[in-house]
Write an enzyme that holds these catalytic residues in place. Structure first.
Site, PDB file in Angstrom:
ATOM      1  N   SER A 232       0.861  -1.240   0.021  1.00 30.39           N
ATOM      2  CA  SER A 232      -0.012   0.055  -0.118  1.00 30.39           C
ATOM      3  C   SER A 232       1.028   1.305  -0.122  1.00 30.39           C
ATOM      4  O   SER A 232       1.724   1.772   0.934  1.00 30.39           O
ATOM      5  CB  SER A 232      -0.904   0.072   1.154  1.00 30.39           C
ATOM      6  OG  SER A 232      -1.614  -0.824   1.320  1.00 30.39           O
TER       7      SER A 232
ATOM      8  N   LYS B 231      -6.318   3.082  -2.474  1.00 27.27           N
ATOM      9  CA  LYS B 231      -6.133   2.406  -1.249  1.00 27.27           C
ATOM     10  C   LYS B 231      -6.038   3.351  -0.154  1.00 27.27           C
ATOM     11  O   LYS B 231      -6.547   3.016   1.006  1.00 27.27           O
ATOM     12  CB  LYS B 231      -4.910   1.555  -1.474  1.00 27.27           C
ATOM     13  CG  LYS B 231      -4.344   1.063  -0.425  1.00 27.27           C
ATOM     14  CD  LYS B 231      -5.488  -0.408   0.137  1.00 27.27           C
ATOM     15  CE  LYS B 231      -5.068  -1.052   1.533  1.00 27.27           C
ATOM     16  NZ  LYS B 231      -5.850  -1.815   1.978  1.00 27.27           N
TER      17      LYS B 231
ATOM     18  N   LYS C 238       0.488   4.791   8.535  1.00 30.15           N
ATOM     19  CA  LYS C 238       1.047   4.982   7.134  1.00 30.15           C
ATOM     20  C   LYS C 238       0.195   5.455   6.236  1.00 30.15           C
ATOM     21  O   LYS C 238       0.107   6.370   5.447  1.00 30.15           O
ATOM     22  CB  LYS C 238       2.198   4.093   6.713  1.00 30.15           C
ATOM     23  CG  LYS C 238       2.563   4.000   5.595  1.00 30.15           C
ATOM     24  CD  LYS C 238       2.038   2.921   4.566  1.00 30.15           C
ATOM     25  CE  LYS C 238       2.018   1.817   4.975  1.00 30.15           C
ATOM     26  NZ  LYS C 238       1.053   0.978   4.022  1.00 30.15           N
TER      27      LYS C 238
HETATM   28  N1  LIG Z   1      -1.996  -7.187   6.816  1.00 27.84           N
HETATM   29  C1  LIG Z   1      -2.904  -6.764   6.120  1.00 27.84           C
HETATM   30  O1  LIG Z   1      -4.438  -6.984   6.745  1.00 27.84           O
HETATM   31  C2  LIG Z   1      -2.843  -5.920   4.974  1.00 27.84           C
HETATM   32  C3  LIG Z   1      -3.987  -5.669   4.081  1.00 27.84           C
HETATM   33  C4  LIG Z   1      -3.964  -4.837   3.058  1.00 27.84           C
HETATM   34  C5  LIG Z   1      -2.960  -4.178   2.692  1.00 27.84           C
HETATM   35  N2  LIG Z   1      -1.700  -4.225   3.510  1.00 27.84           N
HETATM   36  C6  LIG Z   1      -0.385  -3.687   3.211  1.00 27.84           C
HETATM   37  O2  LIG Z   1       0.654  -4.591   2.553  1.00 27.84           O
HETATM   38  C7  LIG Z   1       1.733  -4.198   2.781  1.00 27.84           C
HETATM   39  C8  LIG Z   1       2.484  -5.425   3.600  1.00 27.84           C
HETATM   40  O3  LIG Z   1       1.811  -5.805   4.953  1.00 27.84           O
HETATM   41  P1  LIG Z   1       1.865  -6.779   6.077  1.00 27.84           P
HETATM   42  O4  LIG Z   1       0.703  -6.658   6.682  1.00 27.84           O
HETATM   43  O5  LIG Z   1       2.004  -7.976   5.260  1.00 27.84           O
HETATM   44  O6  LIG Z   1       3.464  -6.224   6.799  1.00 27.84           O
HETATM   45  P2  LIG Z   1       4.064  -7.128   7.828  1.00 27.84           P
HETATM   46  O7  LIG Z   1       3.388  -8.179   8.286  1.00 27.84           O
HETATM   47  O8  LIG Z   1       4.836  -6.072   8.570  1.00 27.84           O
HETATM   48  O9  LIG Z   1       5.119  -7.655   6.682  1.00 27.84           O
HETATM   49  C9  LIG Z   1       6.201  -6.747   6.089  1.00 27.84           C
HETATM   50  C10 LIG Z   1       6.991  -7.502   4.972  1.00 27.84           C
HETATM   51  O10 LIG Z   1       7.864  -6.583   4.393  1.00 27.84           O
HETATM   52  C11 LIG Z   1       9.384  -7.183   4.761  1.00 27.84           C
HETATM   53  N3  LIG Z   1       9.938  -5.803   5.013  1.00 27.84           N
HETATM   54  C12 LIG Z   1      10.137  -4.912   5.931  1.00 27.84           C
HETATM   55  N4  LIG Z   1      10.657  -3.871   5.750  1.00 27.84           N
HETATM   56  C13 LIG Z   1      11.740  -4.171   4.680  1.00 27.84           C
HETATM   57  C14 LIG Z   1      12.586  -3.712   3.907  1.00 27.84           C
HETATM   58  N5  LIG Z   1      13.049  -2.357   4.365  1.00 27.84           N
HETATM   59  N6  LIG Z   1      13.162  -4.358   2.850  1.00 27.84           N
HETATM   60  C15 LIG Z   1      12.789  -5.579   2.647  1.00 27.84           C
HETATM   61  N7  LIG Z   1      11.666  -6.131   3.136  1.00 27.84           N
HETATM   62  C16 LIG Z   1      11.112  -5.457   3.984  1.00 27.84           C
HETATM   63  C17 LIG Z   1       9.199  -7.940   6.007  1.00 27.84           C
HETATM   64  O11 LIG Z   1      10.369  -8.782   6.276  1.00 27.84           O
HETATM   65  P3  LIG Z   1      10.692  -9.520   7.302  1.00 27.84           P
HETATM   66  O12 LIG Z   1       9.985 -10.761   7.501  1.00 27.84           O
HETATM   67  O13 LIG Z   1      12.139  -9.451   7.523  1.00 27.84           O
HETATM   68  O14 LIG Z   1      10.063  -8.703   8.713  1.00 27.84           O
HETATM   69  C18 LIG Z   1       7.888  -8.779   5.906  1.00 27.84           C
HETATM   70  O15 LIG Z   1       8.100  -9.589   4.819  1.00 27.84           O
HETATM   71  C19 LIG Z   1       1.657  -2.950   3.711  1.00 27.84           C
HETATM   72  O16 LIG Z   1       1.890  -1.806   2.566  1.00 27.84           O
HETATM   73  C20 LIG Z   1       0.314  -2.996   4.205  1.00 27.84           C
HETATM   74  O17 LIG Z   1      -0.041  -1.626   4.386  1.00 27.84           O
HETATM   75  C21 LIG Z   1      -1.714  -5.153   4.573  1.00 27.84           C
END
Ligand SMILES: NC(=O)c1ccc[n+]([C@@H]2O[C@H](COP(=O)([O-])OP(=O)(O)OC[C@H]3O[C@@H](n4cnc5c(N)ncnc54)[C@H](OP(=O)(O)O)[C@@H]3O)[C@@H](O)[C@H]2O)c1
Length: 298
Positions: free
Chosen positions: A98, A173, A242
């Protein structure tokens, strides 16, 4: 089709599971910053664990990224091991982060110099939607580039909407999630006041959900996560903070006065500061409760 999936976080992991299905005519490679997660995923699903983003991207038709913010994607572009060097001309980078429209436009322009396509393709539907393969995908970019990536998107997305040029998916989004934040905070404020006025919050919600003030927050999040005090961790408050910030930035860029969305962004920042990096977005309710001196439970 060879697909590389980078970023096995809370939502990336269930998205990638669909691409790993043997029924899909694609070969999947996964990379994650914390390598152990990608190794475990690869072993479980019989796909390739790439040691670096470049190793995942080299020769892939579609590279999907799903990180917290657009800057995390931008940071992977440069260097001998960067995506600019490793992705093939004619391939597509699909960013399911996002993200923010300005950074997405910068990324798209740099990839275009190398003949590599880009779409911003954030998703909605949460972890449950990702598991079910019913996500909505909001796409910004050229329609022809979207078509090249569509088979990969269709593995986890039910509704794929072309919103406009690069950045349009990010903008839609961000506005959606800012509205989610408004509903969570406003519903918590109202129910805390009802509780202090002697009304059972469950009863208050029941009335609201049969009336015009209802929302996804009141109909689903509050009954399932707040009244039950379950507060499962599915989407971090840090990420909703964010998103609300991006929405406020979009309204600023378009010169639209947005006092409600600006205030929502400020309040989420405060709640995020108070509750920390790992708190779930619905736990913002706990922050409202602490300020109100009332818990939203029967
Ligand atoms: N969770 C939801 O329900 C949801 C729904 C819609 C949209 N989103 C969006 O989808 C995106 C991911 O969300 P999420 O919930 O999956 O987040 P998350 O659980 O915090 O996971 C983040 C992922 O990105 C990796 N990462 C973090 N910083 C990084 C960096 N600097 N370089 C490379 N990899 C990095 C992390 O790796 P590590 O494993 O090493 O920490 C992990 O694989 C976000 O933009 C969020 O707003 C999430």
């Amino acid at each position: 089709m060879i697909v590389a999936f980078l970023g096995l976080g809370a939502i990336g992991t269930p998205m990638a599971r669909h691409l790993a299905k043997p029924s899909l005519a694609s070969k999947l490679r996964v990379w994650n910053r914390t390598a152990a997660k990608a190794a475990a995923f690869a072993a479980e699903h019989g796909v390739t664990h790439a040691p670096t983003p470049a190793a995942a991207a080299r020769g892939a038709d579609v590279v999907i990224t799903c990180f917290p913010v657009s800057r995390d994607v931008e940071a992977l572009l440069d260097g001998a091991d960067g995506l600019l060097e490793s992705m093939a001309r004619g391939s597509v980078l699909v960013d399911c982060t996002s993200g923010d429209p300005a950074t997405s436009r910068r990324i798209a322009a740099r990839l275009a110099e190398r003949g590599i396509g880009f779409i911003d393709a954030p998703v909605s539907g949460g972890v449950a939607g990702a598991e079910a393969g019913t996500l909505t995908v909001m796409v910004g970019g050229d329609a022809a580039v979207l078509e090249r990536a569509r088979p990969a998107l269709e593995s986890f997305g039910k509704k794929i909407v072309h919103c406009g040029p690069v950045g349009a998916g990010d903008a839609v989004k961000a506005v959606n999630n800012a509205l989610l934040a408004v509903h969570i905070l406003a519903t918590a404020e109202g129910l805390a006041a009802l509780k202090k006025a002697g009304v059972d919050p469950a009863l208050g919600l029941d009335v609201i959900n049969a009336s015009s003030g209802r929302s996804n927050a009141s109909m689903n999040l509050f009954p399932e996560r707040v009244l039950s005090r379950a507060f499962p961790r599915t989407f971090r408050l840090a990420l909703l903070d964010k998103d609300a910030g991006i929405a406020a930035q979009v309204t600023r860029e378009q010169a639209v006065p947005s006092p409600l969305l600006d205030l929502t962004s400020e309040l989420l920042k405060e709640a995020h500061r108070a509750l920390g990096e790992e708190a779930d977005h619905v736990e913002a309710v706990r922050w409202v409760e602490a300020r109100a001196g009332a818990e939203i439970r029967s």
